[in-house]
Design an enzyme around this catalytic site. Structure first.
Site, PDB file in Angstrom:
ATOM      1  CG  ASN A 139      -7.741  -2.110  -5.286  1.00 58.07           C
ATOM      2  OD1 ASN A 139      -6.860  -2.921  -5.030  1.00 58.07           O
ATOM      3  ND2 ASN A 139      -8.025  -1.097  -4.463  1.00 58.07           N
ATOM      4  CG  ASP A 163      -2.034   0.967   1.129  1.00 59.47           C
ATOM      5  OD1 ASP A 163      -2.350   1.412   0.004  1.00 59.47           O
ATOM      6  OD2 ASP A 163      -2.631   1.312   2.176  1.00 59.47           O
TER       7      ASP A 163
END
Ligand code: FPP
Length: 258
Positions: A89, A41
């Site tokens: 996502n 991330d």
């Protein structure tokens, strides 16, 4: 990372190299995790920090993963599972999703031909609902999986179009479809029917980028994993950060509920 710590880290580079070697030798003397999970991330925030195109953050993240595979190989860590793209996502902008998909296509093709992957006999697998992916990505995944299907020494599992909750739901559905009655369903059965059914649970999970949550990653498998969260954005994650996490992992007392 702020500007001050970035400049500081450049100046300290040679000192860090020595420290890195000392740390590496030290952790190598102790028990290594067999399986690690990584939530990669912070790619876009890294790009924003350096004032580069946000998509370049993902490119840098993909390059970082290659570096991490060198580190895990040097340390003798057999299995690496990374969270590359969640089912959520897909809600990102069309432009970003297309860029990431093209990156996946390129990287899976590269993995299929990567000399280090073949030398170290790494079995590459994509884990997730591959039906959600465009054909070019599915085709490149198949190429990488086919090229490495006979390997069993090491594993690289790339979670893509992946969600931990739906993975559990799908596992339970598969068991019921085989005619097993609800009272006979066991934890072992669920484990065996996950995408990772043939893998040991991750010993540790690392999340970069400062968020302190699992975000639907390996929910069933992480029940007893040691969790490590670091502020560092994924593309800026250094070997020394990784070694420090391994050192801390080796000092933790894993009790598995005992
Ligand atoms: C999370 O950072 C990262 C992603 C959603 C994409 C990750 C993809 C790669 C690193 C490419 C890997 C390639 C292969 C072959 C596995 P973010 O975009 O959420 O960053 P932010 O938290 O700063 O917004």
């Amino acid at each position: 990372m702020n500007l001050f710590s970035f400049c500081f880290s450049i100046l300290l580079k040679p000192v860090y190299k020595v420290y890195e070697k000392i740390l590496e030798n030290r952790v190598k003397k102790r028990k290594m995790p067999r399986h690690i999970g990584i939530i990669m991330d912070g790619n876009r925030r890294y790009a924003e920090f350096f004032g580069i195109d946000p998509w370049k953050g993902h490119n840098k993240g993909a390059d970082k993963l290659e570096e991490i595979l060198d580190w895990t190989n040097e340390l003798g860590i057999d299995i690496v599972t990374v969270y590359a793209f969640s089912t959520e996502n897909f809600k990102r902008s069309k432009e970003e999703v297309e860029h990431i998909m093209d990156l996946f296509e390129k990287k899976f093709k590269k993995l299929a031909e990567d000399e280090k992957i073949h030398r170290n006999k790494v079995k590459v697998r994509a884990i997730g609902n591959l039906n959600m992916l465009p054909k070019n990505v599915v085709d490149s995944i198949k190429i990488a999986e086919k090229a490495t299907e006979n390997y069993s020494d090491k594993g690289l599992n790339i979670c893509i179009a992946y969600g931990g909750r739906i993975e559990i739901v799908e596992a339970v559905k598969r068991i019921i479809e085989r005619g097993v009655s609800p009272e006979d369903i066991t934890m072992e059965m669920i484990k065996d029917n996950l995408y990772t059914g043939d893998l040991p649970d991750p010993d540790l999970i690392i999340r970069t980028g400062g968020e302190v949550r699992l975000s639907n990653f390996l929910l069933f498998q992480s029940a007893y994993s040691e969790l490590f969260f670091t502020e560092i954005y994924f593309p800026a994650f250094r070997k020394i950060d990784f070694l420090r996490i391994i050192r801390e992992y080796q000092m933790r007392n894993r009790k598995f509920g005992r």
